[in-house]
Design a protein around this motif. Structure first.
Motif, PDB file in Angstrom:
ATOM      1  N   LEU A 101       0.836  -1.194   0.000  1.00 39.18           N
ATOM      2  CA  LEU A 101       0.000   0.000   0.000  1.00 39.18           C
ATOM      3  C   LEU A 101       0.876   1.251   0.000  1.00 39.18           C
ATOM      4  O   LEU A 101       0.659   2.186  -0.788  1.00 39.18           O
ATOM      5  CB  LEU A 101      -0.921  -0.008   1.230  1.00 39.18           C
ATOM      6  N   ASN A 102       1.880   1.265   0.838  1.00 37.59           N
ATOM      7  CA  ASN A 102       2.761   2.420   0.912  1.00 37.59           C
ATOM      8  C   ASN A 102       3.619   2.577  -0.335  1.00 37.59           C
ATOM      9  O   ASN A 102       3.882   3.699  -0.781  1.00 37.59           O
ATOM     10  CB  ASN A 102       3.619   2.342   2.181  1.00 37.59           C
ATOM     11  N   MET A 103       4.033   1.459  -0.938  1.00 39.37           N
ATOM     12  CA  MET A 103       4.810   1.554  -2.181  1.00 39.37           C
ATOM     13  C   MET A 103       3.942   2.112  -3.314  1.00 39.37           C
ATOM     14  O   MET A 103       4.414   2.894  -4.147  1.00 39.37           O
ATOM     15  CB  MET A 103       5.396   0.199  -2.564  1.00 39.37           C
ATOM     16  N   PHE A 104       2.661   1.741  -3.334  1.00 38.11           N
ATOM     17  CA  PHE A 104       1.744   2.345  -4.300  1.00 38.11           C
ATOM     18  C   PHE A 104       1.700   3.857  -4.087  1.00 38.11           C
ATOM     19  O   PHE A 104       1.859   4.632  -5.027  1.00 38.11           O
ATOM     20  CB  PHE A 104       0.330   1.759  -4.180  1.00 38.11           C
ATOM     21  N   CYS A 105       1.468   4.269  -2.854  1.00 36.49           N
ATOM     22  CA  CYS A 105       1.361   5.707  -2.565  1.00 36.49           C
ATOM     23  C   CYS A 105       2.634   6.437  -2.955  1.00 36.49           C
ATOM     24  O   CYS A 105       2.576   7.523  -3.554  1.00 36.49           O
ATOM     25  CB  CYS A 105       1.046   5.932  -1.088  1.00 36.49           C
ATOM     26  N   MET A 106       3.779   5.867  -2.649  1.00 37.99           N
ATOM     27  CA  MET A 106       5.045   6.522  -2.985  1.00 37.99           C
ATOM     28  C   MET A 106       5.267   6.582  -4.499  1.00 37.99           C
ATOM     29  O   MET A 106       5.936   7.488  -4.986  1.00 37.99           O
ATOM     30  CB  MET A 106       6.207   5.812  -2.303  1.00 37.99           C
ATOM     31  N   SER A 107       4.680   5.651  -5.230  1.00 42.80           N
ATOM     32  CA  SER A 107       4.834   5.691  -6.688  1.00 42.80           C
ATOM     33  C   SER A 107       4.208   6.950  -7.273  1.00 42.80           C
ATOM     34  O   SER A 107       4.587   7.388  -8.364  1.00 42.80           O
ATOM     35  CB  SER A 107       4.223   4.440  -7.333  1.00 42.80           C
ATOM     36  N   LEU A 108       3.282   7.540  -6.538  1.00 42.69           N
ATOM     37  CA  LEU A 108       2.584   8.726  -7.025  1.00 42.69           C
ATOM     38  C   LEU A 108       3.447   9.984  -6.964  1.00 42.69           C
ATOM     39  O   LEU A 108       3.003  11.053  -7.393  1.00 42.69           O
ATOM     40  CB  LEU A 108       1.275   8.921  -6.252  1.00 42.69           C
ATOM     41  N   ARG A 109       4.672   9.862  -6.510  1.00 42.33           N
ATOM     42  CA  ARG A 109       5.616  10.992  -6.569  1.00 42.33           C
ATOM     43  C   ARG A 109       5.960  11.317  -8.018  1.00 42.33           C
ATOM     44  O   ARG A 109       6.316  12.444  -8.335  1.00 42.33           O
ATOM     45  CB  ARG A 109       6.902  10.664  -5.812  1.00 42.33           C
ATOM     46  N   ASP A 110       5.848  10.334  -8.886  1.00 42.67           N
ATOM     47  CA  ASP A 110       6.207  10.484 -10.304  1.00 42.67           C
ATOM     48  C   ASP A 110       4.974  10.918 -11.095  1.00 42.67           C
ATOM     49  O   ASP A 110       3.923  10.264 -11.033  1.00 42.67           O
ATOM     50  CB  ASP A 110       6.735   9.143 -10.816  1.00 42.67           C
ATOM     51  N   ALA A 111       5.107  11.998 -11.853  1.00 44.00           N
ATOM     52  CA  ALA A 111       3.979  12.548 -12.611  1.00 44.00           C
ATOM     53  C   ALA A 111       3.376  11.527 -13.569  1.00 44.00           C
ATOM     54  O   ALA A 111       2.149  11.450 -13.711  1.00 44.00           O
ATOM     55  CB  ALA A 111       4.412  13.803 -13.369  1.00 44.00           C
ATOM     56  N   ALA A 112       4.202  10.730 -14.230  1.00 41.94           N
ATOM     57  CA  ALA A 112       3.688   9.726 -15.166  1.00 41.94           C
ATOM     58  C   ALA A 112       2.838   8.695 -14.433  1.00 41.94           C
ATOM     59  O   ALA A 112       1.800   8.246 -14.954  1.00 41.94           O
ATOM     60  CB  ALA A 112       4.839   9.052 -15.907  1.00 41.94           C
ATOM     61  N   ASN A 113       3.244   8.324 -13.233  1.00 42.25           N
ATOM     62  CA  ASN A 113       2.457   7.373 -12.441  1.00 42.25           C
ATOM     63  C   ASN A 113       1.135   7.985 -11.992  1.00 42.25           C
ATOM     64  O   ASN A 113       0.105   7.310 -11.982  1.00 42.25           O
ATOM     65  CB  ASN A 113       3.252   6.887 -11.232  1.00 42.25           C
ATOM     66  N   ARG A 114       1.161   9.257 -11.628  1.00 38.93           N
ATOM     67  CA  ARG A 114      -0.097   9.922 -11.241  1.00 38.93           C
ATOM     68  C   ARG A 114      -1.069   9.922 -12.412  1.00 38.93           C
ATOM     69  O   ARG A 114      -2.256   9.651 -12.240  1.00 38.93           O
ATOM     70  CB  ARG A 114       0.172  11.355 -10.764  1.00 38.93           C
ATOM     71  N   GLU A 115      -0.575  10.209 -13.585  1.00 40.20           N
ATOM     72  CA  GLU A 115      -1.445  10.227 -14.770  1.00 40.20           C
ATOM     73  C   GLU A 115      -1.981   8.832 -15.074  1.00 40.20           C
ATOM     74  O   GLU A 115      -3.157   8.682 -15.410  1.00 40.20           O
ATOM     75  CB  GLU A 115      -0.698  10.813 -15.973  1.00 40.20           C
ATOM     76  N   ALA A 116      -1.143   7.827 -14.964  1.00 37.96           N
ATOM     77  CA  ALA A 116      -1.592   6.448 -15.205  1.00 37.96           C
ATOM     78  C   ALA A 116      -2.653   6.052 -14.186  1.00 37.96           C
ATOM     79  O   ALA A 116      -3.657   5.413 -14.527  1.00 37.96           O
ATOM     80  CB  ALA A 116      -0.405   5.490 -15.147  1.00 37.96           C
ATOM     81  N   PHE A 117      -2.445   6.425 -12.941  1.00 36.07           N
ATOM     82  CA  PHE A 117      -3.421   6.109 -11.897  1.00 36.07           C
ATOM     83  C   PHE A 117      -4.740   6.809 -12.167  1.00 36.07           C
ATOM     84  O   PHE A 117      -5.807   6.195 -12.102  1.00 36.07           O
ATOM     85  CB  PHE A 117      -2.861   6.504 -10.519  1.00 36.07           C
TER      86      PHE A 117
END
Length: 130
Positions: free
Chosen positions: A25-41
């Motif tokens: 869960l925390n690794m998912f949340c930390m992945s959102l530091r990257d703009a490309a990951n935020r857009e994919a999410f």
């Protein structure tokens, strides 16, 4: 064995057990530091979450933005705040949601010294308020 601090009402202590429980869960949340990951999410939340082997309960908590439940399930507030920021929430917005207070009321409480310890030492004290 339940730790004595599990009796603190209104919060979940992030200890070693919760750290292990919430790793993905925390690794998912930390992945959102990257703009490309935020857009994919944002494009497909459920598909993006498939990248992380979270429990069904964790996955549901994320999709339904059950902030306190994420903490109970091992989320760290500093990590889950990355998800809140992805949703356009400030940390103050998030804290007010999690405490079931309006943003202005939460801010006023914090400016004037925080929540009183009276009636907030034990979950048993909260049972007497309802």
């Amino acid at each position: 064995m339940e730790e004595p601090y599990e009796d603190i009402p209104g919060t979940y202590v992030f200890d070693a057990q919760r750290s292990r429980q919430g790793y993905h869960l925390n690794m998912f949340c930390m992945s959102l530091r990257d703009a490309a990951n935020r857009e994919a999410f944002k494009a497909d939340e459920a598909a993006y979450l498939d990248r992380f082997p979270m429990t069904p309960e964790q996955r549901t908590a994320v999709l339904q933005r059950e902030w306190n439940e994420m903490l109970r399930l091992g989320g760290n507030i500093y990590y889950t705040s990355k998800l809140a920021a992805t949703d356009g929430l400030t940390f103050q917005d998030l804290a007010s949601i999690m405490t079931h207070m309006g943003r202005d009321a939460y801010r006023e409480m914090m400016v004037t010294g925080g929540r009183s310890i009276e009636g907030n030492r034990s979950k048993a004290e909260w049972k007497n308020h309802g």
